[in-house]
Motif scaffolding. Sequence first.
Motif, mmCIF file in Angstrom:
data_model
loop_
_atom_site.group_PDB
_atom_site.id
_atom_site.type_symbol
_atom_site.label_atom_id
_atom_site.label_comp_id
_atom_site.label_asym_id
_atom_site.label_seq_id
_atom_site.Cartn_x
_atom_site.Cartn_y
_atom_site.Cartn_z
ATOM 1 N N TYR A 170 0.804 -1.229 0.000
ATOM 2 C CA TYR A 170 0.000 0.000 0.000
ATOM 3 C C TYR A 170 0.835 1.276 0.000
ATOM 4 O O TYR A 170 0.290 2.362 -0.098
ATOM 5 C CB TYR A 170 -1.029 0.028 1.140
ATOM 6 C CG TYR A 170 -1.884 -1.210 1.167
ATOM 7 C CD1 TYR A 170 -2.680 -1.551 0.070
ATOM 8 C CD2 TYR A 170 -1.855 -2.068 2.258
ATOM 9 C CE1 TYR A 170 -3.441 -2.709 0.078
ATOM 10 C CE2 TYR A 170 -2.616 -3.225 2.273
ATOM 11 C CZ TYR A 170 -3.408 -3.550 1.180
ATOM 12 O OH TYR A 170 -4.157 -4.695 1.189
ATOM 13 N N LEU A 171 2.155 1.154 0.099
ATOM 14 C CA LEU A 171 3.023 2.330 -0.053
ATOM 15 C C LEU A 171 3.421 2.504 -1.516
ATOM 16 O O LEU A 171 3.744 3.595 -1.948
ATOM 17 C CB LEU A 171 4.288 2.195 0.816
ATOM 18 C CG LEU A 171 4.057 2.126 2.322
ATOM 19 C CD1 LEU A 171 5.370 1.859 3.049
ATOM 20 C CD2 LEU A 171 3.402 3.406 2.828
ATOM 21 N N VAL A 172 3.399 1.393 -2.231
ATOM 22 C CA VAL A 172 3.716 1.382 -3.661
ATOM 23 C C VAL A 172 2.526 0.769 -4.397
ATOM 24 O O VAL A 172 1.748 0.021 -3.802
ATOM 25 C CB VAL A 172 5.009 0.573 -3.959
ATOM 26 C CG1 VAL A 172 6.227 1.218 -3.306
ATOM 27 C CG2 VAL A 172 4.886 -0.870 -3.514
ATOM 28 N N PRO A 173 2.375 1.071 -5.694
ATOM 29 C CA PRO A 173 1.289 0.434 -6.450
ATOM 30 C C PRO A 173 1.420 -1.091 -6.410
ATOM 31 O O PRO A 173 2.527 -1.638 -6.281
ATOM 32 C CB PRO A 173 1.484 0.969 -7.865
ATOM 33 C CG PRO A 173 2.213 2.253 -7.694
ATOM 34 C CD PRO A 173 3.119 2.035 -6.510
ATOM 35 N N LYS A 174 0.291 -1.773 -6.525
ATOM 36 C CA LYS A 174 0.226 -3.235 -6.415
ATOM 37 C C LYS A 174 1.227 -3.938 -7.337
ATOM 38 O O LYS A 174 1.933 -4.854 -6.916
ATOM 39 C CB LYS A 174 -1.197 -3.697 -6.721
ATOM 40 C CG LYS A 174 -1.410 -5.171 -6.600
ATOM 41 C CD LYS A 174 -2.852 -5.538 -6.933
ATOM 42 C CE LYS A 174 -3.039 -7.037 -6.877
ATOM 43 N NZ LYS A 174 -4.394 -7.412 -7.293
ATOM 44 N N ASP A 175 1.301 -3.518 -8.604
ATOM 45 C CA ASP A 175 2.213 -4.171 -9.550
ATOM 46 C C ASP A 175 3.678 -3.917 -9.201
ATOM 47 O O ASP A 175 4.537 -4.775 -9.418
ATOM 48 C CB ASP A 175 1.928 -3.722 -10.988
ATOM 49 C CG ASP A 175 0.592 -4.251 -11.502
ATOM 50 O OD1 ASP A 175 0.047 -5.208 -10.914
ATOM 51 O OD2 ASP A 175 0.090 -3.697 -12.490
ATOM 52 N N VAL A 176 3.970 -2.746 -8.652
ATOM 53 C CA VAL A 176 5.338 -2.435 -8.213
ATOM 54 C C VAL A 176 5.689 -3.312 -7.012
ATOM 55 O O VAL A 176 6.781 -3.873 -6.931
ATOM 56 C CB VAL A 176 5.496 -0.932 -7.885
ATOM 57 C CG1 VAL A 176 6.851 -0.648 -7.240
ATOM 58 C CG2 VAL A 176 5.299 -0.085 -9.143
ATOM 59 N N TYR A 177 4.740 -3.459 -6.104
ATOM 60 C CA TYR A 177 4.939 -4.319 -4.935
ATOM 61 C C TYR A 177 5.269 -5.748 -5.382
ATOM 62 O O TYR A 177 6.228 -6.362 -4.896
ATOM 63 C CB TYR A 177 3.677 -4.297 -4.058
ATOM 64 C CG TYR A 177 3.750 -5.214 -2.869
ATOM 65 C CD1 TYR A 177 4.449 -4.837 -1.726
ATOM 66 C CD2 TYR A 177 3.117 -6.454 -2.882
ATOM 67 C CE1 TYR A 177 4.524 -5.679 -0.629
ATOM 68 C CE2 TYR A 177 3.177 -7.301 -1.784
ATOM 69 C CZ TYR A 177 3.882 -6.910 -0.666
ATOM 70 O OH TYR A 177 3.964 -7.744 0.414
ATOM 71 N N SER A 178 4.497 -6.262 -6.316
ATOM 72 C CA SER A 178 4.729 -7.624 -6.820
ATOM 73 C C SER A 178 6.103 -7.744 -7.469
ATOM 74 O O SER A 178 6.814 -8.732 -7.270
ATOM 75 C CB SER A 178 3.644 -8.014 -7.833
ATOM 76 O OG SER A 178 2.391 -8.042 -7.215
ATOM 77 N N PHE A 179 6.498 -6.732 -8.238
ATOM 78 C CA PHE A 179 7.806 -6.743 -8.910
ATOM 79 C C PHE A 179 8.941 -6.732 -7.879
ATOM 80 O O PHE A 179 9.911 -7.478 -8.013
ATOM 81 C CB PHE A 179 7.925 -5.536 -9.844
ATOM 82 C CG PHE A 179 9.175 -5.506 -10.661
ATOM 83 C CD1 PHE A 179 9.262 -6.201 -11.860
ATOM 84 C CD2 PHE A 179 10.286 -4.785 -10.241
ATOM 85 C CE1 PHE A 179 10.418 -6.177 -12.621
ATOM 86 C CE2 PHE A 179 11.455 -4.758 -10.988
ATOM 87 C CZ PHE A 179 11.518 -5.459 -12.184
ATOM 88 N N ILE A 180 8.805 -5.918 -6.846
ATOM 89 C CA ILE A 180 9.826 -5.840 -5.796
ATOM 90 C C ILE A 180 9.964 -7.198 -5.110
ATOM 91 O O ILE A 180 11.076 -7.696 -4.897
ATOM 92 C CB ILE A 180 9.484 -4.726 -4.783
ATOM 93 C CG1 ILE A 180 9.676 -3.350 -5.434
ATOM 94 C CG2 ILE A 180 10.332 -4.852 -3.521
ATOM 95 C CD1 ILE A 180 9.138 -2.182 -4.612
ATOM 96 N N LYS A 181 8.835 -7.795 -4.772
ATOM 97 C CA LYS A 181 8.853 -9.100 -4.106
ATOM 98 C C LYS A 181 9.440 -10.182 -5.019
ATOM 99 O O LYS A 181 10.268 -10.984 -4.591
ATOM 100 C CB LYS A 181 7.428 -9.497 -3.668
ATOM 101 C CG LYS A 181 6.936 -8.723 -2.496
ATOM 102 C CD LYS A 181 7.793 -9.029 -1.303
ATOM 103 C CE LYS A 181 7.301 -8.435 -0.037
ATOM 104 N NZ LYS A 181 8.295 -8.558 1.027
ATOM 105 N N GLU A 182 8.997 -10.193 -6.268
ATOM 106 C CA GLU A 182 9.450 -11.199 -7.234
ATOM 107 C C GLU A 182 10.969 -11.158 -7.443
ATOM 108 O O GLU A 182 11.604 -12.199 -7.601
ATOM 109 C CB GLU A 182 8.730 -10.969 -8.563
ATOM 110 C CG GLU A 182 9.112 -11.932 -9.670
ATOM 111 C CD GLU A 182 8.409 -11.582 -10.978
ATOM 112 O OE1 GLU A 182 9.015 -11.816 -12.033
ATOM 113 O OE2 GLU A 182 7.265 -11.075 -10.937
#
Length: 187
Positions: A170-182
């Motif tokens: 929720y600090l970053v857009p959902k797709d950015v969050y997924s990319f960071i995690k991935e």
Amino acid sequence: MKKIGLLGGTFDPPHMGHLIIAEYVRDTLELDEIWFIPTYEPPHKQASAISVSHRQHMLELATADHEHFKMNTIELERMGKSYTMDTVSTLVEQYPSYEFYFLIGADMVAYLPKWYQIEELVKLVKFVGVKRSGYTLETAFPVQIIDVPAIDISSTFIRERAAAGKSIRYLVPKDVYSFIKEHGLYE
């Protein structure tokens, strides 16, 4: 005449604060578009530990679903350190019928006297300052102040939370969050 807002930065990572600021300024000034300009290497900051291609991809993900948000890779293509004067003068040359507005946070408003060729730069672009906690918006340079809801999020804060194993959801857009995690970024 098209009115274009320019929002530069390392976007390491791009976050909700960037998007909220861009949208409020676009709406308030009735701009046609906001161009996000990721820098290859900022002159006033340490180089990013994350690759340019990762930062570029995260910014593409963050702006993909907004028809008025575009990415301009002028500084990535130039490589090395980029000065705003170089970027803006090139854009003014490439798009002579456009009117440019350069969005800066209050932290950068205070820093304006130290900007490279600032006296010439203010003749080419209109500066738009947005409030940021802990900073004043006082300067001798012409800066239009836009009241944006207080969004006290920074990329540094996000990187520190991620490195500490804390949630950045929720600090970053959902797709950015997924990319960071991935890709295990900032851990």
